[in-house]
Enzyme design. Structure first.
Site, mmCIF file in Angstrom:
data_model
loop_
_atom_site.group_PDB
_atom_site.id
_atom_site.type_symbol
_atom_site.label_atom_id
_atom_site.label_comp_id
_atom_site.label_asym_id
_atom_site.label_seq_id
_atom_site.Cartn_x
_atom_site.Cartn_y
_atom_site.Cartn_z
ATOM 1 N N GLY A 105 -21.926 -1.637 35.084
ATOM 2 C CA GLY A 105 -21.062 -0.555 34.621
ATOM 3 C C GLY A 105 -21.017 0.618 35.596
ATOM 4 O O GLY A 105 -21.500 0.519 36.734
ATOM 5 N N ASP A 106 -20.498 1.754 35.129
ATOM 6 C CA ASP A 106 -20.263 2.875 36.050
ATOM 7 C C ASP A 106 -21.542 3.413 36.685
ATOM 8 O O ASP A 106 -21.554 3.756 37.868
ATOM 9 C CB ASP A 106 -19.434 3.985 35.391
ATOM 10 C CG ASP A 106 -20.000 4.440 34.053
ATOM 11 O OD1 ASP A 106 -21.021 3.897 33.605
ATOM 12 O OD2 ASP A 106 -19.419 5.374 33.453
ATOM 13 N N ASP A 131 -17.929 -2.021 27.327
ATOM 14 C CA ASP A 131 -17.201 -0.805 26.934
ATOM 15 C C ASP A 131 -15.771 -0.738 27.482
ATOM 16 O O ASP A 131 -14.948 0.008 26.952
ATOM 17 C CB ASP A 131 -17.959 0.441 27.416
ATOM 18 C CG ASP A 131 -19.256 0.643 26.658
ATOM 19 O OD1 ASP A 131 -19.453 -0.005 25.624
ATOM 20 O OD2 ASP A 131 -20.089 1.451 27.115
ATOM 21 N N GLY A 189 -7.224 -5.088 11.445
ATOM 22 C CA GLY A 189 -6.437 -4.526 10.345
ATOM 23 C C GLY A 189 -7.173 -3.425 9.597
ATOM 24 O O GLY A 189 -7.064 -3.286 8.375
ATOM 25 N N GLN A 255 -23.092 -7.431 19.816
ATOM 26 C CA GLN A 255 -21.829 -7.401 20.567
ATOM 27 C C GLN A 255 -22.042 -7.674 22.052
ATOM 28 O O GLN A 255 -21.106 -7.964 22.777
ATOM 29 C CB GLN A 255 -21.168 -6.017 20.425
ATOM 30 C CG GLN A 255 -20.728 -5.709 19.029
ATOM 31 C CD GLN A 255 -20.573 -4.210 18.809
ATOM 32 O OE1 GLN A 255 -19.496 -3.669 18.927
ATOM 33 N NE2 GLN A 255 -21.671 -3.534 18.498
ATOM 34 N N ARG A 256 -23.283 -7.529 22.524
ATOM 35 C CA ARG A 256 -23.529 -7.725 23.956
ATOM 36 C C ARG A 256 -23.941 -9.156 24.295
ATOM 37 O O ARG A 256 -24.044 -9.513 25.475
ATOM 38 C CB ARG A 256 -24.604 -6.748 24.429
ATOM 39 C CG ARG A 256 -24.150 -5.309 24.501
ATOM 40 C CD ARG A 256 -24.363 -4.696 25.869
ATOM 41 N NE ARG A 256 -25.737 -4.714 26.252
ATOM 42 C CZ ARG A 256 -26.553 -3.657 26.223
ATOM 43 N NH1 ARG A 256 -26.095 -2.494 25.828
ATOM 44 N NH2 ARG A 256 -27.786 -3.755 26.619
HETATM 45 O O1 F6P Z 1 -22.639 0.601 28.030
HETATM 46 C C1 F6P Z 1 -22.772 -0.514 27.257
HETATM 47 C C2 F6P Z 1 -23.472 -0.210 25.963
HETATM 48 O O2 F6P Z 1 -23.541 -1.414 25.261
HETATM 49 C C3 F6P Z 1 -22.877 0.895 25.117
HETATM 50 O O3 F6P Z 1 -21.746 0.498 24.385
HETATM 51 C C4 F6P Z 1 -24.055 1.253 24.277
HETATM 52 O O4 F6P Z 1 -23.960 2.541 23.772
HETATM 53 C C5 F6P Z 1 -25.198 1.138 25.219
HETATM 54 O O5 F6P Z 1 -24.814 0.211 26.207
HETATM 55 C C6 F6P Z 1 -26.493 0.728 24.588
HETATM 56 O O6 F6P Z 1 -27.491 0.738 25.542
HETATM 57 P P1 F6P Z 1 -28.960 0.153 25.330
HETATM 58 O O7 F6P Z 1 -28.898 -1.311 25.540
HETATM 59 O O8 F6P Z 1 -29.761 0.843 26.357
HETATM 60 O O9 F6P Z 1 -29.363 0.478 23.930
#
Ligand code: F6P
Length: 323
Positions: A105-106, A131, A189, A255-256
């Protein structure tokens, strides 16, 4: 210009589905061009400590469908300091690694830019974040999988919300932005989506819920981005001000994870391979991205100076659809 004989690759920051596919894209594209690849474990931390993984063609076989990252990941505090970056640079030079691909990411891309600015070291960025907030690309790796994962949960919750005639508040990730919330709100929705980028009024959400109930609506879904407000607080407010029965659900890190979608796999392979091609062509300090279906690359400094905004038109459409 002599072609690089060895490049490095890391996955860094928050993981995302499709990172493995990106590693595969990097490795196979580099090998095809006669360049070897060293993988470093745990992002920048692994460069500093010299934790490597040799990445030949077999090492990336069978990983395209896997979530997570075989290189592991981390957010390195040491690399944020000048001495940490100095150490990392020394390790890369000792190991004969002539350029680095950073998938993340950034924050991770900002680390790559620092290496380039401070040591004139060739780097290439590959945007990976659920994100989808990285400028210079329409999509970052992992977003499509994350929204589809969240959507599956939202659809399931809608079934039980309907049966019990309840309001459900579902919190999705996005601590600084509402890309996930907005996309899930539209596709799921939802009656409303609360995101950090736009002012919202919980009182108005409650009024809308009451109006909807008068028209006969017995259940509702409210999506909230974690950076806007926490789901239990929204639930409590709604219960207090409407008298409706409400529940909340925080989707969190699920979600990850999980198998990347076809979209994310293809995107990751394309961006990984393109980043390598650019690096080997001598274009350093850039990030690979997509503009529509076209591959593009932009200087990292430019990417990181920009801000990626949500589409307000999508928000208005969500509101219209909820009426
Ligand atoms: O940047 C990706 C992200 O999944 C965000 O959406 C979320 O807030 C954050 O990382 C969570 O980070 P960590 O895994 O450190 O709890």
């Amino acid at each position: 210009m002599n072609q690089m004989k060895r490049i490095g690759v890391i996955t860094s920051g928050g993981d995302c589905p499709g990172m493995n596919a990106a590693v595969r894209g990097v490795v196979r594209a580099a090998l095809h061009r006669g360049c070897q690849v060293t993988g470093y474990l745990h992002g920048y931390t692994g460069i500093i400590s010299g934790e490597t993984k040799m990445l030949d063609s077999q090492a990336v076989g069978g990983i395209i469908s896997m979530g997570g990252t075989i290189l592991r990941t981390a957010r390195s505090t040491e690399f944020r300091e000048t001495e940490g970056r100095q150490k990392a640079m020394e390790r890369l030079i000792e190991a004969g690694v002539e350029g680095l691909v950073v998938i993340g990411g950034d924050g991770s891309l900002a680390g790559a830019l620092k290496l380039h600015e401070e040591f004139d070291y060739p780097v290439a960025g590959v945007p990976g974040s659920i994100d989808n907030d990285i400028p210079g690309t329409d999509y970052s790796i992992g977003f499509d999988t994350a929204i589809n994962t969240a959507l599956e949960a939202i659809d399931r919750v809608r079934d039980t919300a309907y049966s019990h005639e309840r309001v459900f508040v579902i919190e999705v990730m996005g601590r600084r932005n509402g890309f996930i919330a907005l996309e899930c709100g539209l596709a799921g929705g939802a009656e409303a989506a609360l995101i950090p980028e736009e002012d919202y009024s919980l009182a108005k959400v409650c009024e809308d819920l009451k109006t909807a109930a008068e028209r006969g609506k017995r259940s509702s879904i409210i999506i909230v981005a974690e950076g806007a407000m926490r789901a239990p607080d929204v639930q409590a407010f709604i219960e207090k001000h409407t008298g409706f029965e409400a529940r909340c659900l925080v989707l969190g890190h699920m979600q990850r994870g999980g198998r990347p979608t076809a979209f994310d796999r293809t995107l990751a392979l394309r961006l990984g391979a393109y980043a390598v091609d650019s690096l080997l062509e001598g274009v350093s300090d850039h990030m690979a991205g997509v503009d529509g279906s076209k591959l593009v690359r932009h200087p990292l400094g430019f990417v990181l100076s920009m801000h990626r905004a949500v589409d307000p038109g999508k928000m208005r459409l969500l509101e219209l659809m909820a009426q």
